[in-house]
Design an enzyme around this catalytic site. Sequence first.
Site, PDB file in Angstrom:
ATOM      1  N   ARG A   1       0.819  -1.214   0.000  1.00 40.92           N
ATOM      2  CA  ARG A   1       0.000   0.000   0.000  1.00 40.92           C
ATOM      3  C   ARG A   1       0.854   1.266   0.000  1.00 40.92           C
ATOM      4  O   ARG A   1       0.595   2.188  -0.770  1.00 40.92           O
ATOM      5  CB  ARG A   1      -0.955   0.013   1.192  1.00 40.92           C
ATOM      6  CG  ARG A   1      -2.037  -1.054   1.097  1.00 40.92           C
ATOM      7  CD  ARG A   1      -2.946  -1.037   2.300  1.00 40.92           C
ATOM      8  NE  ARG A   1      -2.159  -1.247   3.513  1.00 40.92           N
ATOM      9  CZ  ARG A   1      -2.529  -0.884   4.736  1.00 40.92           C
ATOM     10  NH1 ARG A   1      -3.689  -0.282   4.927  1.00 40.92           N
ATOM     11  NH2 ARG A   1      -1.769  -1.118   5.772  1.00 40.92           N
TER      12      ARG A   1
ATOM     13  N   ASN B   1      -5.929  -2.992   2.079  1.00 40.60           N
ATOM     14  CA  ASN B   1      -5.826  -4.421   2.346  1.00 40.60           C
ATOM     15  C   ASN B   1      -7.239  -4.972   2.489  1.00 40.60           C
ATOM     16  O   ASN B   1      -8.086  -4.348   3.124  1.00 40.60           O
ATOM     17  CB  ASN B   1      -5.056  -4.693   3.636  1.00 40.60           C
ATOM     18  CG  ASN B   1      -3.563  -4.518   3.482  1.00 40.60           C
ATOM     19  OD1 ASN B   1      -3.029  -4.529   2.389  1.00 40.60           O
ATOM     20  ND2 ASN B   1      -2.879  -4.336   4.597  1.00 40.60           N
TER      21      ASN B   1
END
Length: 88
Positions: free
Chosen positions: A18, A36
């Site tokens: 990320r 996520n």
Amino acid sequence: MIRRRVVVRGRVQGVFFRASCAQEAAGHQVAGWVSNEPDGSVAAAFEGEPDDVEALVAWCQIGPPAAVVESVDVADEEPRGAQRFDVR
């Protein structure tokens, strides 16, 4: 402007996917988000100029150095006027 939604599967959580994705997005001036997911995948939406968005989609095929990408699903979405990139 275009928008693509991606779902990346493999070893993609706990490997700075990320954060790395957010850096790539900033470098390409792409808005959207990355998160996520409960199933261990990473989902993202990229919105911007076509070449920049496609560069992010291509980056997802590889990810950061510690990632092991097994598959990437890509879908077109209608642009929503996103102005920034969020890590969720």
